[in-house]
Design a protein around this motif. Structure first.
Motif, PDB file in Angstrom:
ATOM      1  N   TYR A 173       0.862  -1.272   0.187  1.00  0.00           N
ATOM      2  CA  TYR A 173      -0.004  -0.089   0.227  1.00  0.00           C
ATOM      3  C   TYR A 173       0.972   1.127   0.044  1.00  0.00           C
ATOM      4  N   VAL A 174       0.315   2.195  -0.551  1.00  0.00           N
ATOM      5  CA  VAL A 174       1.128   3.725  -0.396  1.00  0.00           C
ATOM      6  C   VAL A 174       0.901   3.908   0.979  1.00  0.00           C
ATOM      7  N   GLY A 175       2.000   4.717   1.519  1.00  0.00           N
ATOM      8  CA  GLY A 175       1.862   5.030   3.064  1.00  0.00           C
ATOM      9  C   GLY A 175       0.598   5.589   3.592  1.00  0.00           C
TER      10      GLY A 175
ATOM     11  N   GLN B  43     -11.565  -1.887  -0.451  1.00  0.00           N
ATOM     12  CA  GLN B  43     -12.368  -1.444   0.711  1.00  0.00           C
ATOM     13  C   GLN B  43     -11.569  -0.076   1.328  1.00  0.00           C
ATOM     14  N   MET B  44     -12.461   0.802   1.339  1.00  0.00           N
ATOM     15  CA  MET B  44     -11.808   2.199   1.836  1.00  0.00           C
ATOM     16  C   MET B  44     -12.610   2.816   2.947  1.00  0.00           C
ATOM     17  N   ASN B  45     -11.885   2.722   4.001  1.00  0.00           N
ATOM     18  CA  ASN B  45     -12.583   3.112   5.222  1.00  0.00           C
ATOM     19  C   ASN B  45     -11.833   4.512   5.723  1.00  0.00           C
TER      20      ASN B  45
ATOM     21  N   PHE C   6      -7.124   1.342   3.861  1.00  0.00           N
ATOM     22  CA  PHE C   6      -7.555   0.612   2.602  1.00  0.00           C
ATOM     23  C   PHE C   6      -7.021  -0.747   2.648  1.00  0.00           C
ATOM     24  N   THR C   7      -8.204  -1.898   2.228  1.00  0.00           N
ATOM     25  CA  THR C   7      -7.788  -2.978   2.059  1.00  0.00           C
ATOM     26  C   THR C   7      -8.156  -3.650   0.647  1.00  0.00           C
TER      27      THR C   7
END
Length: 119
Positions: A59-61, A81-83, A67-68
């Protein structure tokens, strides 16, 4: 020709969640990796999350812990999935699939889906 069809996104309030989906026209096991990029207005496209066939995920930092990325192999789909969304997550999100065969690298892209996070 590989086709990637994205869905999801739209307008989300800050702190909210949404899920992006990318359906491939062929089995995702045929790709060396799949992932998501995004491009905000006036900025370069950046990698958000990638998942390789060996299970490695990066993942980008700025999205780690929020995000998953996952796959639904039966549906040849990769999900994001974006939380805890932030206004700075606003961008067009692109699905990407990569193949590396016999020294040739091929990248495939979806059409992009807009995610707008309101403050």
């Amino acid at each position: 020709q590989v086709q990637l069809v994205e869905s999801g996104g739209g307008l989300v309030q800050a702190g909210g969640s949404t899920t992006l989906s990318c359906a491939a026209s062929e089995t995702i096991f045929g790709f060396n990796r799949m992932g998501w990029y995004r491009q905000a207005p006036g900025k370069q496209r950046e990698l958000v999350a990638i998942r390789s066939t060996d299970g490695t995920i990066n993942y980008v930092g700025s999205v780690k812990g929020r995000f998953t990325i996952s796959t639904d192999n039966a549906k040849n789909t990769v999900l994001l999935q974006m939380n805890s969304l932030k206004p700075e997550d606003t961008a067009v999100y692109y699905c990407n699939a990569r193949k590396y065969r016999m020294g040739n690298l091929s990248d495939y892209w979806g059409q992009g889906t807009q995610v707008t996070v309101s403050s």
